[in-house]
Design a protein around this motif. Structure first.
Motif, PDB file in Angstrom:
ATOM      1  N   VAL A  16       0.824  -1.212   0.000  1.00 17.75           N
ATOM      2  CA  VAL A  16       0.000   0.000   0.000  1.00 17.75           C
ATOM      3  C   VAL A  16       0.866   1.272   0.000  1.00 17.75           C
ATOM      4  O   VAL A  16       0.527   2.261  -0.630  1.00 17.75           O
ATOM      5  CB  VAL A  16      -0.960  -0.024   1.202  1.00 17.75           C
ATOM      6  N   THR A  42      -3.687   5.571   5.005  1.00 15.51           N
ATOM      7  CA  THR A  42      -2.746   4.621   5.609  1.00 15.51           C
ATOM      8  C   THR A  42      -1.511   5.351   6.112  1.00 15.51           C
ATOM      9  O   THR A  42      -1.014   5.071   7.215  1.00 15.51           O
ATOM     10  CB  THR A  42      -2.364   3.531   4.594  1.00 15.51           C
ATOM     11  N   GLU A  51      -1.249   2.030  12.693  1.00 12.74           N
ATOM     12  CA  GLU A  51      -0.956   0.872  11.835  1.00 12.74           C
ATOM     13  C   GLU A  51       0.532   0.548  11.943  1.00 12.74           C
ATOM     14  O   GLU A  51       1.365   1.460  11.865  1.00 12.74           O
ATOM     15  CB  GLU A  51      -1.271   1.200  10.362  1.00 12.74           C
ATOM     16  N   HIS A 194      -9.720  16.506  -0.665  1.00 12.37           N
ATOM     17  CA  HIS A 194     -10.112  16.631  -2.071  1.00 12.37           C
ATOM     18  C   HIS A 194     -10.459  18.072  -2.404  1.00 12.37           C
ATOM     19  O   HIS A 194     -10.914  18.366  -3.503  1.00 12.37           O
ATOM     20  CB  HIS A 194     -11.312  15.731  -2.371  1.00 12.37           C
TER      21      HIS A 194
HETATM   22  N1  LIG Z   1      -7.222  -2.392   7.165  1.00 16.95           N
HETATM   23  C1  LIG Z   1      -6.985  -2.709   5.887  1.00 16.95           C
HETATM   24  N2  LIG Z   1      -6.878  -4.000   5.497  1.00 16.95           N
HETATM   25  C2  LIG Z   1      -6.611  -4.312   4.215  1.00 16.95           C
HETATM   26  N3  LIG Z   1      -6.424  -3.423   3.236  1.00 16.95           N
HETATM   27  C3  LIG Z   1      -6.523  -2.123   3.555  1.00 16.95           C
HETATM   28  C4  LIG Z   1      -6.813  -1.700   4.884  1.00 16.95           C
HETATM   29  N4  LIG Z   1      -6.835  -0.346   4.906  1.00 16.95           N
HETATM   30  C5  LIG Z   1      -6.580   0.042   3.627  1.00 16.95           C
HETATM   31  N5  LIG Z   1      -6.387  -1.007   2.824  1.00 16.95           N
HETATM   32  C6  LIG Z   1      -6.044  -0.946   1.395  1.00 16.95           C
HETATM   33  O1  LIG Z   1      -4.935  -0.110   1.256  1.00 16.95           O
HETATM   34  C7  LIG Z   1      -5.043   0.698   0.102  1.00 16.95           C
HETATM   35  C8  LIG Z   1      -4.879   2.149   0.484  1.00 16.95           C
HETATM   36  O2  LIG Z   1      -5.954   2.538   1.297  1.00 16.95           O
HETATM   37  P1  LIG Z   1      -6.084   3.989   1.909  1.00 16.95           P
HETATM   38  O3  LIG Z   1      -7.303   3.992   2.744  1.00 16.95           O
HETATM   39  O4  LIG Z   1      -4.811   4.386   2.553  1.00 16.95           O
HETATM   40  O5  LIG Z   1      -6.301   4.869   0.597  1.00 16.95           O
HETATM   41  P2  LIG Z   1      -6.685   6.406   0.456  1.00 16.95           P
HETATM   42  O6  LIG Z   1      -5.668   7.017  -0.436  1.00 16.95           O
HETATM   43  O7  LIG Z   1      -6.887   6.992   1.788  1.00 16.95           O
HETATM   44  O8  LIG Z   1      -8.060   6.336  -0.344  1.00 16.95           O
HETATM   45  P3  LIG Z   1      -9.393   7.241  -0.226  1.00 16.95           P
HETATM   46  O9  LIG Z   1      -9.118   8.488  -1.017  1.00 16.95           O
HETATM   47  O10 LIG Z   1     -10.453   6.407  -0.852  1.00 16.95           O
HETATM   48  O11 LIG Z   1      -9.643   7.499   1.225  1.00 16.95           O
HETATM   49  C9  LIG Z   1      -6.364   0.356  -0.531  1.00 16.95           C
HETATM   50  O12 LIG Z   1      -6.121  -0.559  -1.556  1.00 16.95           O
HETATM   51  C10 LIG Z   1      -7.142  -0.289   0.586  1.00 16.95           C
HETATM   52  O13 LIG Z   1      -8.044  -1.226   0.089  1.00 16.95           O
END
Ligand SMILES: Nc1ncnc2c1ncn2[C@@H]1O[C@H](COP(=O)(O)OP(=O)(O)OP(=O)(O)O)[C@@H](O)[C@H]1O
Ligand SMILES: [Mg+2]
Length: 240
Positions: A16, A42, A51, A194
């Motif tokens: 990720v 993340t 995390e 956003h």
């Molecule tokens: N607890 C978890 N277990 C498994 N996969 C996860 C978990 N949290 C996030 N992911 C995966 O990690 C990746 C990044 O997720 P993240 O939530 O950090 O993205 P983001 O950039 O914040 O997206 P958004 O703009 O939709 O909030 C995604 O593919 C998501 O499915």
């Protein structure tokens, strides 16, 4: 300051975050933009130790967040976090919500904690809502309550994860104004958003994330005026 070196984070087999290097200076406002799933949330969760990480290092004021010996509770007192979903306690009034952590975590008396809390609620424009329950507040007011709750711990850093994206459009402005005020006061902030106008006007730097990589980082005029990566260009063309 926050120092991130070669940060790798995977959920199972899914990589990720794929080697993030990032410094956030004291007083800096960094906004992070990027498409869904690019790893923005993340990253914030890794910064305050919510995390675990797979590789690399995150230092907050020189403290290694992911060192087993690090006292995460003490570290988190330095780092306020505001999420998309408002998360106050429904059975407590605004002032009781804000006073909770100072009382429990810092051990302040009720009177001391409520004095700080009243000041923070005043600061976010909720000075007339001290005795209101969350359900009696609008979405924008609830998010400002969440900001006041974080500020009551007197953090050195504030992390915002799409703090306005669950709000009706007419309520977004008041929450962004509160964040603007914080930025002006010199708070060090990482803001996942956003809201491109906020990113343009308020940030010192903007980072663009794509599939777990920080593809580009620079001053707002550089990122918005002359994006270098194809992915940044495409992303910005779609959000404009
Ligand atoms: N607890 C978890 N277990 C498994 N996969 C996860 C978990 N949290 C996030 N992911 C995966 O990690 C990746 C990044 O997720 P993240 O939530 O950090 O993205 P983001 O950039 O914040 O997206 P958004 O703009 O939709 O909030 C995604 O593919 C998501 O499915
Ligand atoms: Mg997210």
């Amino acid at each position: 300051m926050i120092k991130i070196r070669n940060l790798h984070k995977a959920f199972g087999d899914v990589q990720v975050l794929k080697g993030i290097d990032l410094d956030v200076a004291d007083g800096e406002v960094l906004t992070i933009v990027g498409s869904s799933g690019s790893g923005k949330s993340t990253l914030l969760y890794c910064i305050n130790g919510l995390e675990p990480i797979n590789n690399g290092e995150i230092l907050v004021d020189g403290i290694d967040v992911h060192d087993k010996k690090t006292n995460l509770n003490a570290l988190r007192e330095k780092i306020g976090m505001v999420f998309q979903q408002w998360n106050s306690f429904p059975h407590l009034t605004a002032i009781e919500n804000v006073a909770l952590s100072p009382r429990i975590v810092k051990g302040l008396s009720k009177a001391e904690a409520e004095k700080i809390s009243a000041a923070q609620l005043e600061h976010v424009g909720l000075g007339d809502k001290l005795g209101s329950y969350p359900a009696e507040l609008s979405g924008g007011q609830q998010q400002r309550l969440a900001i006041a709750r974080a500020l009551a711990m007197e953090p050195s850093y504030m992390l915002f994860d799409e703090a306005t994206s669950a709000l009706d459009p007419e309520l977004v402005g008041e929450v962004l104004d509160t964040m603007r005020l914080l930025a002006k006061d010199g708070m060090t902030m990482i803001v996942v958003t956003h809201e491109m106008s906020f990113a343009k006007e308020v940030s010192d730097r903007v980072a663009y994330f794509h599939q777990g990589i920080m593809e580009e980082i620079g001053k707002p005029e550089e990122i918005f005026g002359n994006p270098q990566s194809v992915h940044t260009q495409k992303f910005l063309a779609n959000v404009r």
